[in-house]
Write a protein that holds these residues in place. Structure first.
Motif, mmCIF file in Angstrom:
data_model
loop_
_atom_site.group_PDB
_atom_site.id
_atom_site.type_symbol
_atom_site.label_atom_id
_atom_site.label_comp_id
_atom_site.label_asym_id
_atom_site.label_seq_id
_atom_site.Cartn_x
_atom_site.Cartn_y
_atom_site.Cartn_z
ATOM 1 N N MET A 1 0.811 -1.211 0.000
ATOM 2 C CA MET A 1 0.000 0.000 0.000
ATOM 3 C C MET A 1 0.842 1.259 0.000
ATOM 4 O O MET A 1 0.311 2.338 -0.195
ATOM 5 C CB MET A 1 -0.909 0.020 1.231
ATOM 6 N N GLY A 2 2.138 1.167 0.182
ATOM 7 C CA GLY A 2 2.990 2.341 0.231
ATOM 8 C C GLY A 2 2.951 3.182 -1.030
ATOM 9 O O GLY A 2 2.798 4.407 -0.951
ATOM 10 N N PRO A 3 3.110 2.573 -2.219
ATOM 11 C CA PRO A 3 3.075 3.393 -3.436
ATOM 12 C C PRO A 3 1.736 4.091 -3.646
ATOM 13 O O PRO A 3 1.692 5.248 -4.073
ATOM 14 C CB PRO A 3 3.335 2.384 -4.551
ATOM 15 N N LEU A 4 0.653 3.423 -3.346
ATOM 16 C CA LEU A 4 -0.669 4.028 -3.522
ATOM 17 C C LEU A 4 -0.851 5.227 -2.591
ATOM 18 O O LEU A 4 -1.360 6.275 -2.996
ATOM 19 C CB LEU A 4 -1.762 2.997 -3.284
ATOM 20 N N GLN A 5 -0.432 5.062 -1.353
ATOM 21 C CA GLN A 5 -0.548 6.164 -0.400
ATOM 22 C C GLN A 5 0.365 7.323 -0.765
ATOM 23 O O GLN A 5 0.003 8.493 -0.594
ATOM 24 C CB GLN A 5 -0.224 5.681 1.010
ATOM 25 N N GLY A 6 1.556 7.013 -1.279
ATOM 26 C CA GLY A 6 2.482 8.066 -1.672
ATOM 27 C C GLY A 6 1.941 8.911 -2.817
ATOM 28 O O GLY A 6 2.012 10.140 -2.778
ATOM 29 N N LEU A 7 1.404 8.254 -3.833
ATOM 30 C CA LEU A 7 0.846 9.008 -4.956
ATOM 31 C C LEU A 7 -0.394 9.786 -4.526
ATOM 32 O O LEU A 7 -0.580 10.927 -4.936
ATOM 33 C CB LEU A 7 0.515 8.077 -6.121
ATOM 34 N N TRP A 8 -1.229 9.181 -3.711
ATOM 35 C CA TRP A 8 -2.437 9.881 -3.240
ATOM 36 C C TRP A 8 -2.058 11.107 -2.415
ATOM 37 O O TRP A 8 -2.655 12.164 -2.538
ATOM 38 C CB TRP A 8 -3.324 8.944 -2.446
ATOM 39 N N ARG A 9 -1.036 10.972 -1.573
ATOM 40 C CA ARG A 9 -0.588 12.092 -0.741
ATOM 41 C C ARG A 9 -0.132 13.266 -1.604
ATOM 42 O O ARG A 9 -0.405 14.415 -1.277
ATOM 43 C CB ARG A 9 0.566 11.621 0.155
ATOM 44 N N ASP A 10 0.528 12.981 -2.718
ATOM 45 C CA ASP A 10 1.085 14.039 -3.553
ATOM 46 C C ASP A 10 0.115 14.593 -4.587
ATOM 47 O O ASP A 10 0.271 15.734 -5.027
ATOM 48 C CB ASP A 10 2.338 13.534 -4.270
ATOM 49 N N THR A 11 -0.889 13.807 -5.002
ATOM 50 C CA THR A 11 -1.736 14.246 -6.114
ATOM 51 C C THR A 11 -3.230 14.076 -5.845
ATOM 52 O O THR A 11 -4.005 13.991 -6.794
ATOM 53 C CB THR A 11 -1.374 13.466 -7.394
ATOM 54 N N TRP A 12 -3.644 14.061 -4.599
ATOM 55 C CA TRP A 12 -5.058 13.822 -4.293
ATOM 56 C C TRP A 12 -5.950 14.872 -4.938
ATOM 57 O O TRP A 12 -7.030 14.564 -5.421
ATOM 58 C CB TRP A 12 -5.304 13.775 -2.781
ATOM 59 N N TRP A 13 -5.515 16.122 -4.953
ATOM 60 C CA TRP A 13 -6.329 17.211 -5.505
ATOM 61 C C TRP A 13 -6.537 17.035 -7.006
ATOM 62 O O TRP A 13 -7.616 17.327 -7.518
ATOM 63 C CB TRP A 13 -5.674 18.549 -5.191
ATOM 64 N N LEU A 14 -5.521 16.542 -7.714
ATOM 65 C CA LEU A 14 -5.638 16.351 -9.151
ATOM 66 C C LEU A 14 -6.641 15.257 -9.488
ATOM 67 O O LEU A 14 -7.466 15.414 -10.394
ATOM 68 C CB LEU A 14 -4.271 16.016 -9.742
ATOM 69 N N TRP A 15 -6.626 14.158 -8.737
ATOM 70 C CA TRP A 15 -7.561 13.066 -8.989
ATOM 71 C C TRP A 15 -8.981 13.476 -8.643
ATOM 72 O O TRP A 15 -9.933 13.047 -9.303
ATOM 73 C CB TRP A 15 -7.129 11.814 -8.227
ATOM 74 N N CYS A 16 -9.139 14.322 -7.635
ATOM 75 C CA CYS A 16 -10.474 14.837 -7.310
ATOM 76 C C CYS A 16 -10.995 15.738 -8.420
ATOM 77 O O CYS A 16 -12.181 15.676 -8.777
ATOM 78 C CB CYS A 16 -10.446 15.579 -5.976
ATOM 79 N N VAL A 17 -10.124 16.560 -8.988
ATOM 80 C CA VAL A 17 -10.524 17.415 -10.116
ATOM 81 C C VAL A 17 -10.933 16.556 -11.303
ATOM 82 O O VAL A 17 -11.955 16.819 -11.951
ATOM 83 C CB VAL A 17 -9.387 18.388 -10.496
ATOM 84 N N PHE A 18 -10.147 15.504 -11.612
ATOM 85 C CA PHE A 18 -10.498 14.596 -12.704
ATOM 86 C C PHE A 18 -11.878 13.983 -12.479
ATOM 87 O O PHE A 18 -12.692 13.917 -13.398
ATOM 88 C CB PHE A 18 -9.477 13.477 -12.842
ATOM 89 N N ALA A 19 -12.144 13.527 -11.266
ATOM 90 C CA ALA A 19 -13.425 12.879 -10.967
ATOM 91 C C ALA A 19 -14.584 13.862 -11.130
ATOM 92 O O ALA A 19 -15.615 13.515 -11.715
ATOM 93 C CB ALA A 19 -13.401 12.305 -9.553
ATOM 94 N N VAL A 20 -14.419 15.081 -10.644
ATOM 95 C CA VAL A 20 -15.485 16.081 -10.771
ATOM 96 C C VAL A 20 -15.729 16.421 -12.237
ATOM 97 O O VAL A 20 -16.885 16.520 -12.677
ATOM 98 C CB VAL A 20 -15.139 17.347 -9.947
ATOM 99 N N LEU A 21 -14.659 16.587 -13.003
ATOM 100 C CA LEU A 21 -14.820 16.897 -14.420
ATOM 101 C C LEU A 21 -15.503 15.763 -15.182
ATOM 102 O O LEU A 21 -16.370 16.008 -16.023
ATOM 103 C CB LEU A 21 -13.466 17.217 -15.053
#
Length: 63
Positions: A1-21
């Motif tokens: 789970m380390g890689p998933l948490q690391g990417l989420w920590r650094d780019t959570w806002w971008l993935w949220c923007v993608f989901a909203v769009l």
């Protein structure tokens, strides 16, 4: 789970923007665009394992 948490920590806002769009376009144009959400999930997992180590640190920081 380390890689998933690391990417989420650094780019959570971008993935949220993608989901909203995607949801906005799906509502406004056609529900077919909802298929992008699982595609984005696959891209997220791929990049997390390519760019982050087992502890969730960016592999570029290790050199």
């Amino acid at each position: 789970m380390g890689p998933l948490q690391g990417l989420w920590r650094d780019t959570w806002w971008l993935w949220c923007v993608f989901a909203v769009l995607v949801l906005a376009v799906s509502y406004a144009v056609t529900p077919f665009f909802v298929i992008l959400i699982p595609i984005f999930a696959v891209v997220f997992v791929y990049f997390s394992y390519m760019r982050y180590d087992d502890q969730g640190r960016n592999k570029g920081d290790l050199m």
